[in-house]
Design an enzyme around this catalytic site. Sequence first.
Site, PDB file in Angstrom:
ATOM      1  N   TYR A  22      55.166  32.471  37.930  1.00  0.00           N
ATOM      2  CA  TYR A  22      55.675  33.813  37.668  1.00  0.00           C
ATOM      3  C   TYR A  22      56.646  33.902  36.495  1.00  0.00           C
ATOM      4  O   TYR A  22      57.069  34.993  36.129  1.00  0.00           O
ATOM      5  CB  TYR A  22      56.346  34.367  38.928  1.00  0.00           C
ATOM      6  CG  TYR A  22      55.407  34.428  40.102  1.00  0.00           C
ATOM      7  CD1 TYR A  22      54.374  35.350  40.136  1.00  0.00           C
ATOM      8  CD2 TYR A  22      55.540  33.546  41.173  1.00  0.00           C
ATOM      9  CE1 TYR A  22      53.495  35.404  41.211  1.00  0.00           C
ATOM     10  CE2 TYR A  22      54.664  33.593  42.257  1.00  0.00           C
ATOM     11  CZ  TYR A  22      53.652  34.519  42.260  1.00  0.00           C
ATOM     12  OH  TYR A  22      52.784  34.570  43.320  1.00  0.00           O
ATOM     13  N   HIS A  99      50.138  42.644  37.555  1.00  0.00           N
ATOM     14  CA  HIS A  99      50.397  41.344  38.193  1.00  0.00           C
ATOM     15  C   HIS A  99      50.862  40.377  37.122  1.00  0.00           C
ATOM     16  O   HIS A  99      50.246  40.289  36.051  1.00  0.00           O
ATOM     17  CB  HIS A  99      49.135  40.810  38.881  1.00  0.00           C
ATOM     18  CG  HIS A  99      48.690  41.672  40.011  1.00  0.00           C
ATOM     19  ND1 HIS A  99      49.309  41.650  41.237  1.00  0.00           N
ATOM     20  CD2 HIS A  99      47.722  42.611  40.078  1.00  0.00           C
ATOM     21  CE1 HIS A  99      48.719  42.536  42.024  1.00  0.00           C
ATOM     22  NE2 HIS A  99      47.763  43.146  41.345  1.00  0.00           N
TER      23      HIS A  99
END
Length: 157
Positions: A22, A99
């Site tokens: 991430y 995302h």
Amino acid sequence: MKILVIHGPNLNMLGRREPEVYGSVTLDEINAILQERAAAVGVTLLTVQSNHEGALIDFLQAEGWDADGIIINPGALTHYGLALRDALAMLKAPIIEVHLSNVYRREPFRHTSVIAPVATGQIAGLGWRGYLLAIEWLLGTRGQGPGTRDQALGTRD
């Protein structure tokens, strides 16, 4: 112009949670970057993060009716957040699902989104810059006002 940015479960842990997946940028840093861009072009940007689906729905019901665009990273709610999906479906603004990671290069259970059928588009795998791309796309719809999800794509009947 009013844009909502919705961050789902566990996104408050950005910068600490699996940075190899991430990234190292925190949610506060992402929100600051987005607020700076919005302010530069005269856009009101409201952000919310919750680990609770109902809180996100409450936010949408309170703020979504007059929104000109919605950016949502539903986190794990991507795969099972049917109530969130229904709340988004009630609204008329264009919706961009974002995302940070490329969900299609990850575990198979991450490949299915219950949000995608009500979204105008999806951005995945471009890290925090995906949020900026979503803002830029929504800026291209400026002036069309709420109720333009189909018009934004040129698919209105």
